[in-house]
Each structure stands twice: as structure tokens, then as C-alpha cells.
Design an enzyme around this catalytic site. Structure first.
Site, short mmCIF file in Angstrom:
data_model
loop_
_atom_site.label_atom_id
_atom_site.label_comp_id
_atom_site.label_asym_id
_atom_site.label_seq_id
_atom_site.Cartn_x
_atom_site.Cartn_y
_atom_site.Cartn_z
N HIS A 157 0.84 -1.20 0.00
CA HIS A 157 0.00 0.00 0.00
C HIS A 157 0.88 1.25 0.00
O HIS A 157 0.61 2.22 -0.72
CB HIS A 157 -0.85 0.05 1.26
CG HIS A 157 -1.91 -1.01 1.35
ND1 HIS A 157 -1.93 -1.95 2.35
CD2 HIS A 157 -3.00 -1.27 0.57
CE1 HIS A 157 -2.99 -2.72 2.20
NE2 HIS A 157 -3.65 -2.36 1.13
N ARG A 172 -3.95 -9.93 4.00
CA ARG A 172 -4.32 -11.29 4.39
C ARG A 172 -3.13 -12.13 4.84
O ARG A 172 -3.31 -13.13 5.53
CB ARG A 172 -5.06 -12.00 3.25
CG ARG A 172 -6.46 -11.46 3.02
CD ARG A 172 -7.20 -12.31 1.99
NE ARG A 172 -8.61 -11.96 1.90
CZ ARG A 172 -9.13 -11.01 1.12
NH1 ARG A 172 -8.33 -10.30 0.35
NH2 ARG A 172 -10.43 -10.78 1.12
#
Ligand code: AMP
Length: 278
Positions: free
Chosen positions: A37, A187
Site C-alpha cells: 500500500h 491477508r
């Protein structure tokens, strides 16, 4: 850095930026931020006067209740990370704020949504399009940043922009990987230490398949990749498909648009995705 929990707060920040003639970069995320990110955030900050990062676990794009419940959330850490890279606004609304009323938007992406993630996750792309379209409207961003890891998502978002003639540039960013090759993902936090050790195999298998692709047909590569996953009991392969890089339709031979191998695989109860260009 301003943290907005309400849509109205975001709208007034945007209003100010617009009055100051500032260009706005938008990074939509579901939080539990990692280096992947941040690589997008840093680029967005560099290419625009201001960066708005949204942190919202969008319930309507989850077709699996357990996946939604187990999705990692850590807003305090997200805010710290974004502060460090000089993000201007974090938009972190609640689900009640975004969906005060039941969302009724329905989108259609034709063949683009009938492959790969589409059949596996009914309603997923409608949920993605709903939130992305709203974020585009609220943020009035000049550019929005998306990662190639979610390859099909980029194609869907580009089609959304085309269909609704939204004045925004979609910037595609390369996959950020851990040093052992695993694509960073929120995740990944849910993987056990043993599973985390095995997980880089995904990228290893795909990289090897790209080497082999010089002497193999696409159907041979598909068999090779499927076989490599099946050999390893820890993995449960959901799909591997080689698709046209633009239309996302499965192809048997090279296309002038390029070819991309897309994989979704379960490991330790966690669904991981990755891609390989051929
Ligand atoms: P997410 O929070 O998982 O919805 O991701 C938000 C955005 O970050 C999406 O456009 C993703 O494709 C992108 N992204 C997530 N992981 C990575 C990564 N490892 N490398 C590059 N982009 C990523």
C-alpha cells in the site's frame, strides 16, 4: 494529516484543496496497511499536490461472511504509517456512514466480470464498483492508484471510468513483494508461521512458468502450474488462467495485448492471489 470519519468532513477538505487549485491523488484501501500500500501511497504523493487515502473494509464486496469478519483491521497503525509518508487526508468511515441507506447501484461489466474472480465471488465487483464510484465522486481526485496484484479490479475500474465518463486517471502500480517473493497482502497476517514459509512458492511457481513459457504452449503452462500446486498438499488451487491482458478472456496463444497468468489459491484457510506476465 486530517482523519475524516464523516463524508461531510471529507467533502470540506476536498473543497479546500479545489479552491487552492491542488491536484488530488486518491488511494482506496481496506486498511491493515503494508509496504505494498505504501509504495502506491508514496507514488500518489509524488505525482499529486495532496494524497487522500481511504481505509474502509467494504462489506458489500465480500461474498464470504467469515472472510469479512476475519479481515484484519488496525486503524491506529494505518494512521501512523500514513502520517510518516506525509499523507494529507485519511478517510476512514464506518459502514453505517457509507451505507446509511441500502446501496442500490447495479453495474455491468460484461465479459470482464465473467472470468477469474467473477464466478468465484458473486457480487464482488458490483460491491467494488459501488464504493470506488462513490470515492471518486467524493474525493474529486485527479488520479487514483491501484495495484496490479488485483489485476481484474483495475480492468473493472477502468471500465467504470469509461462507462460513466469519470474525469480521473487510473494509475496502475506494480506488485510490491517481500524479499522472498510473496506479494505483500493484508491477508498474509493471517498465515501461520509454517504457511508463511510455504507462501513464496506461489511466486516461485509463476516465475518458473514464465521461464518455461519460451518453449511451452499456454495450455502446457496451465497444466504445469496446476500440477505444481496440486503436488503441494498445503495449497488448494481455486483457479489458474492465462488471459488476454486487456480483455481478460482466456487465451491459448500469445495476444498483441499481452498475456497474464492469474492465480487464486488457498493456503492455511487464507485466499491469496498473484499474477505473472508472459
Ligand atoms: P486492499 O487494501 O487490499 O484493497 O488494496 C488496496 C490497493 O492496494 C489495491 O489497489 C491493491 O491492488 C493495492 N495493493 C495491495 N497489495 C499490493 C501489493 N503487494 N503491491 C501493489 N499493490 C498492492
Amino acid at each position: 494529516m486530517q482523519v475524516c470519519r464523516k463524508i461531510d468532513e471529507l467533502l470540506s477538505c476536498v473543497e479546500q484543496f479545489k479552491q487552492q487549485n491542488k491536484t488530488i491523488g486518491l488511494l482506496p484501501t481496506m486498511g491493515a496497511l503494508h509496504e505494498g500500500h505504501l509504495s502506491l501511497a508514496k507514488r500518489a504523493k509524488k505525482e499529486n499536490d495532496v494524497l487522500i487515502c481511504s481505509v474502509f473494509v467494504n462489506p458489500i464486496q465480500f461474498n464470504n461472511k467469515e472472510d469479512l469478519e476475519k479481515y484484519p483491521r488496525d486503524l491506529d497503525s494505518d494512521i501512523k504509517m500514513l502520517e510518516e509518508i506525509d499523507c494529507d487526508v485519511v478517510f476512514a468511515p464506518s459502514a453505517e456512514e457509507v451505507y446509511a441507506e441500502e446501496p442500490t447501484e447495479t453495474y455491468s461489466f460484461g465479459a470482464l466480470e465473467q472470468v477469474l474472480e467473477g464466478p468465484q465471488r458473486p457480487g464482488h465487483f458490483n460491491g467494488v464498483a459501488t464504493i470506488v464510484h462513490r470515492l471518486f465522486k467524493w474525493s474529486k481526485a485527479d488520479r487514483a492508484y491501484f495495484g496490479e496484484k488485483d489485476y481484474q479490479q483495475i480492468a473493472i475500474v477502468k471500465d467504470l471510468v469509461r462507462q460513466y465518463q469519470i474525469p480521473i486517471e487510473i494509475v496502475e502500480c506494480p506488485i510490491f513483494r517481500d524479499p522472498d517473493g510473496l506479494a505483500t497482502s493484508s491477508r498474509n497476517r493471517r498465515l501461520s508461521p509454517e504457511a508463511r514459509k510455504i507462501a513464496p512458492k506461489i511466486h516461485e511457481i509463476l516465475t518458473k512458468s514464465a521461464e518455461l513459457s519460451h518453449n511451452m504452449s499456454y495450455s502446457q503452462i496451465k497444466s504445469y502450474v496446476e500440477c505444481e500446486f496440486k503436488m503441494r498438499k498445503a495449497f488448494d488451487l481455486e483457479y489458474f488462467e492465462i488471459v488476454d491482458a486487456k480483455t481478460l478472456q482466456p487465451i491459448r496463444r500469445p495476444s498483441e495485448n499481452g498475456a497474464v497468468g492469474c492465480v487464486a489459491v488457498w493456503l492455511d484457510g487464507v485466499r491469496l492471489i498473484d499474477i505473472q506476465k508472459y
